[in-house]
Design a protein around this motif. Structure first.
Motif, short mmCIF file in Angstrom:
data_model
loop_
_atom_site.label_atom_id
_atom_site.label_comp_id
_atom_site.label_asym_id
_atom_site.label_seq_id
_atom_site.Cartn_x
_atom_site.Cartn_y
_atom_site.Cartn_z
N THR A 182 96.13 49.42 105.34
CA THR A 182 95.46 50.48 105.92
C THR A 182 94.36 49.72 105.14
OG1 THR A 182 95.07 52.94 105.70
CG2 THR A 182 96.01 52.01 103.64
N ILE A 183 93.06 50.79 105.67
CA ILE A 183 91.80 50.20 104.90
C ILE A 183 91.08 52.01 104.49
CG2 ILE A 183 89.73 49.83 104.62
CD1 ILE A 183 90.23 47.45 107.37
N VAL A 184 91.23 52.35 103.60
CA VAL A 184 91.28 53.72 103.40
C VAL A 184 89.45 53.84 102.42
CG1 VAL A 184 91.66 56.30 101.85
CG2 VAL A 184 93.66 54.31 102.40
N TYR A 185 89.20 54.32 103.27
CA TYR A 185 87.51 54.66 103.32
C TYR A 185 86.95 55.91 101.83
CZ TYR A 185 85.87 51.24 106.54
OH TYR A 185 85.74 50.34 107.08
N THR A 186 86.27 55.32 100.66
CA THR A 186 86.32 56.08 99.29
C THR A 186 85.15 57.30 99.90
OG1 THR A 186 84.50 54.87 98.87
CG2 THR A 186 86.16 54.26 97.74
N SER A 187 84.99 58.44 98.80
CA SER A 187 84.51 58.98 99.16
C SER A 187 83.39 59.39 99.28
CB SER A 187 84.81 60.66 98.40
OG SER A 187 86.39 60.49 97.98
N GLY A 188 82.89 58.23 98.87
CA GLY A 188 81.46 58.14 98.98
C GLY A 188 80.51 58.82 98.29
N THR A 189 81.16 59.16 96.90
CA THR A 189 80.04 60.15 96.14
C THR A 189 78.53 59.13 95.73
OG1 THR A 189 81.20 58.96 94.01
CG2 THR A 189 81.71 61.14 94.49
N THR A 190 78.85 58.13 95.33
CA THR A 190 76.96 57.48 95.21
C THR A 190 76.65 56.29 96.13
OG1 THR A 190 78.70 55.42 94.33
CG2 THR A 190 77.78 57.23 92.66
N GLY A 191 76.93 56.59 97.84
CA GLY A 191 76.93 55.74 98.06
C GLY A 191 77.83 55.78 99.83
N ARG A 192 77.49 55.05 100.56
CA ARG A 192 78.02 54.58 101.47
C ARG A 192 79.38 54.51 101.56
NH1 ARG A 192 75.07 51.87 106.99
NH2 ARG A 192 75.52 53.80 108.09
N PRO A 193 80.91 55.56 101.95
CA PRO A 193 82.05 55.10 101.65
C PRO A 193 81.96 53.27 101.95
CG PRO A 193 81.57 57.06 102.95
CD PRO A 193 80.28 56.16 103.08
N LYS A 194 83.07 52.85 101.03
CA LYS A 194 83.70 51.60 101.12
C LYS A 194 85.11 51.20 101.53
CE LYS A 194 82.58 50.68 96.58
NZ LYS A 194 82.14 51.76 96.27
N GLY A 195 86.14 50.57 102.12
CA GLY A 195 86.75 50.82 102.52
C GLY A 195 87.96 49.42 101.82
N CYS A 196 88.47 50.27 101.70
CA CYS A 196 90.05 50.03 100.24
C CYS A 196 90.88 48.47 101.09
CB CYS A 196 90.61 50.43 99.01
SG CYS A 196 89.66 51.89 98.07
N VAL A 197 91.62 48.33 101.14
CA VAL A 197 92.42 47.23 101.62
C VAL A 197 93.66 47.78 100.53
CG1 VAL A 197 92.99 45.15 102.52
CG2 VAL A 197 90.43 45.44 102.33
N LEU A 198 94.03 47.89 101.62
CA LEU A 198 95.93 48.94 100.55
C LEU A 198 96.61 47.92 101.51
CD1 LEU A 198 94.79 52.28 99.57
CD2 LEU A 198 95.14 50.50 98.30
N THR A 199 97.58 47.03 101.18
CA THR A 199 98.78 46.14 101.36
C THR A 199 100.42 46.51 101.39
OG1 THR A 199 99.58 44.56 99.81
CG2 THR A 199 97.38 44.22 100.52
N HIS A 200 100.70 46.46 102.18
CA HIS A 200 102.18 46.82 102.35
C HIS A 200 103.19 46.86 100.75
CE1 HIS A 200 103.44 47.16 106.80
NE2 HIS A 200 102.07 46.30 106.92
N ARG A 201 102.13 45.24 100.01
CA ARG A 201 103.00 45.45 98.86
C ARG A 201 102.44 46.71 98.07
NH1 ARG A 201 105.22 41.05 96.27
NH2 ARG A 201 104.55 39.59 98.05
N ASN A 202 101.18 46.50 97.96
CA ASN A 202 100.44 47.71 97.24
C ASN A 202 101.32 49.25 97.00
OD1 ASN A 202 97.18 46.98 98.23
ND2 ASN A 202 98.38 45.88 95.96
N PHE A 203 101.96 49.66 98.58
CA PHE A 203 102.36 51.01 98.81
C PHE A 203 103.78 50.20 98.13
CE2 PHE A 203 99.15 51.65 101.77
CZ PHE A 203 99.08 53.12 101.06
N PHE A 204 104.97 49.25 98.14
CA PHE A 204 105.96 49.35 98.06
C PHE A 204 106.35 49.39 96.57
CE2 PHE A 204 107.31 46.69 101.86
CZ PHE A 204 108.24 47.75 102.43
N ALA A 205 104.92 48.82 95.74
CA ALA A 205 104.99 48.74 94.55
C ALA A 205 105.03 50.27 93.86
CB ALA A 205 103.88 47.50 93.55
N GLU A 206 103.64 50.88 94.75
CA GLU A 206 103.70 52.60 93.78
C GLU A 206 104.65 53.34 94.22
OE1 GLU A 206 101.69 56.02 93.39
OE2 GLU A 206 100.96 53.50 92.37
N ALA A 207 105.03 53.26 95.48
CA ALA A 207 105.64 54.12 95.95
C ALA A 207 107.84 54.06 95.23
CB ALA A 207 105.89 54.67 97.83
N GLY A 208 107.45 52.91 95.68
CA GLY A 208 108.68 52.41 94.54
C GLY A 208 108.87 53.02 93.73
N ASN A 209 108.09 52.55 92.41
CA ASN A 209 108.01 52.69 91.31
C ASN A 209 107.95 54.62 90.05
OD1 ASN A 209 108.36 50.30 89.47
ND2 ASN A 209 106.80 49.39 90.82
#
Length: 598
Positions: A182-209
């Motif tokens: 997924t590409i989750v765009y930040t809320s943009g408190t200081t400018g245009r939102p930036k797209g954070c690239v999150l991988t399947h590995r990122n979510f496995f490590a996060e949600a799994g733990n």
């Protein structure tokens, strides 16, 4: 420099992707209800086997429509069953999902869809479709727009009728653990939102733990969670994926105004929310008790709950007298409060902002423990959280198992682990600024205690330096002031000024009750009341409570009540309710100046 880490509790798959979870669930727990959807006012369970079938049929439609592996597909909707269904269908088509807040303006939609290069967009309502179509001439890569309320799922199912199960399963297996999920765009408190690239590995490590560390809250076949946070926000996404990974029964609530009714009907065993939700429950209960002539009883019950919780952290525990009071109030007050939260839940996870020690002790004291955590979009949600069995109220807990939290010499919180994002989409400059030698620089200031519990004290960029040279972190005092029922928002100011001041808005939900209690005409606005002596006195109590948490040099000396609210529509807060400080400072510059004019 100080750092702390915990060993991983979940082994991240060497290969594979998040769609493996729904295939595994269907194979191991085919008849277990892993989701629930609302139909005709009643909850209808969806088994693991049925959910896999629905995802596969929907993914076939995306494949037939020409969505290719790696393509970006946007998803703009309130929190509802179809959000999770379509999220997994997009992954099953080998594509990358791009969440868009359903409150986004056409300009924001145009930026996110153009920057991500989305080839398709799934929206919920006519209004959403209209917003996308109004900027479609600026989106040459956008080929398809489907609408959930106009049977998008049915249309995709029909469109994919010619795709075989084998073709669909082959496509679902294409993405590997390091592919973007997924590409989750930040809320943009200081400018245009930036797209954070999150991988399947990122979510496995996060949600799994997270699931493994909180396993008693994620027991398959016993536990459930009602998701009412925006799934476009990374915290909502963690709830979705964590529930499917566990698996536990997951429900969705589209309108937070109906949250109390939905909690009562769904009866989750766990609640996940932001501090404002828990503040509202407390303030509403207290206001109702006062209106019923039972305010004194409620306040005594609250004090007893806090005393009981604080005593739990002492070697001797609560005294006999405290236990007796606690037991009496459990029948009179605490049980009713737990019923407001569904009646079955004994734990909640809170993130997004500090909860505050008093509220943390209050909830633990009534038998509803709120486990505070901390994270960012770039850390795939929680990078620290309080364990269910070793909570330290006033902290955001220990690091996610398998990750490291480091405090740099200047106090900045640095993060390392498999849950950290890979970079910002199409923005190498921002990526290199945020990531250095595998460490993510959060921009937050914090401390670690001897047991590895993290406390966040502020943002580097938000530190106020008064004319006297005093460094002030706004978050601590703002959160204390905002906890008052009468206060909607609070922004501390004072950079380069002789003392600290604050801009305060009134809580729109509580104001009518205040008007009634103080004999003011119904419908009286904040603009009319802002100089009312009784109102100022009540707001001063909130400010005094906030000042009690900081030194005299950091305390708020003067405040101004604003005639308007800080809203997403006004441009003063992000969709995740973070203040856009620069915008507020600019729009209310005259109010700030008035604080320092004799």
């Amino acid at each position: 420099m100080r750092e702390f880490s915990l060993p991983a509790l979940y082994e991240v798959p060497a290969d594979g992707n998040l769609t493996d979870l729904i295939r595994r669930n269907a194979a191991l727990h085919p008849e277990v209800a892993v989701l629930a959807r609302k139909r005709d006012g009643r909850w209808e369970d969806v088994t693991a086997e049925d959910f896999l079938a629905e995802v596969r049929e929907t993914a076939k439609g995306l494949i037939a429509a020409g969505v290719r592996p790696g393509d970006r597909v946007a998803l703009m909707s309130r929190t509802r069953y179809e959000w999770t269904l379509l999220d997994f269908a997009i992954w099953s088509a080998g594509a990358v999902s791009v969440p868009v807040y359903e409150t986004s303006s056409p300009e924001q939609i145009a930026w996110i869809l153009s920057d991500s290069g989305a080839v398709a967009c799934l929206v919920e309502t006519d209004a959403h479709a209209g917003a996308v179509n109004s900027v479609r001439d600026r989106l040459p890569e956008l080929l398809h727009v489907w609408q959930i309320e106009r049977d998008a799922v049915g249309q995709l199912r029909d469109q994919g009728a010619g795709i075989t199960d084998a073709e669909a399963d082959e496509r679902a297996a294409l993405a590997d653990a390091d592919s973007p999920a997924t590409i989750v765009y930040t809320s943009g408190t200081t400018g245009r939102p930036k797209g954070c690239v999150l991988t399947h590995r990122n979510f496995f490590a996060e949600a799994g733990n997270v699931v493994e560390r909180l396993r008693p809250l994620f027991r398959t076949g016993e536990c459930s969670v009602l998701l009412f946070l925006p799934v476009a926000h990374v915290f909502g996404r963690l709830v979705e994926i964590g529930a499917v990974l566990a698996p536990i029964r997951l429900g969705h609530c589209a309108d937070i105004k109906n949250l109390t009714d939905e909690l009562a009907s769904f009866r989750p065993t766990m609640v996940l929310g932001v501090p404002r939700v828990f503040e509202k429950v407390y303030n509403s209960a207290r206001a109702k008790a006062q209106a019923d002539g039972k305010g004194g009883i409620f306040d005594k019950a609250a004090d007893a709950a806090i005393a009981y919780s604080r005593a739990l952290d002492t070697p001797s525990g609560p005294s006999l007298g405290v236990r007796i009071k606690h037991k009496a109030f459990d029948k009179l007050v605490y049980g009713k409060l737990r019923s407001v939260l569904g009646g079955r839940a004994r734990h909640a996870i809170s993130g997004g902002a500090p909860l505050g020690e008093r509220l943390g002790h209050f909830y633990r004291g009534i038998g509803f423990t709120v486990l505070e955590g901390y994270g960012l979009t770039e850390s795939c949600a929680a990078t620290a959280f309080n364990p269910w069995d070793r909570q330290k109220i006033g902290t955001v807990g220990q690091p996610l198992p398998g990750s490291v939290v480091r405090i740099a010499d200047d106090g900045e919180v640095l993060l390392h682990g498999e849950h950290i994002f890979t970079g910002y989409w199409n923005n190498e400059a921002a990526t290199s600024e945020a990531l250095s030698d595998g460490w993510f620089h959060t921009g937050d200031i914090g401390t670690l205690d001897e047991d590895g519990y993290l406390a966040i004290t502020g943002r580097k960029k938000e530190i106020i330096v008064t004319a006297g040279g005093k460094n002030v972190a706004p978050a601590v005092i703002e959160d204390r002031i905002r906890a008052h029922a009468l206060v909607g928002e609070c922004m501390v100011v004072g950079d380069g000024r002789p003392f600290v001041g604050a801009l305060i808005t009134l809580d729109e939900d509580f104001l009518p009750r205040w008007l009634e209690d103080h004999g003011r005409p119904a419908g009286t606005t904040a603009a009319t009341l802002r100089d009312d002596p009784e109102l100022l006195a009540d707001v001063q109590k909130a400010v005094d409570d906030g000042n009690a948490a900081v030194s005299k040099a950091e305390s708020v000396r003067k405040f101004r009540i604003l005639p308007a609210q800080f809203t997403e529509e006004s441009g003063h807060v992000t969709p995740s309710m973070k203040l856009k400080r620069a915008v507020v400072a600019k729009d209310f510059a005259h109010e700030i100046e008035a604080l320092y004019t004799k």
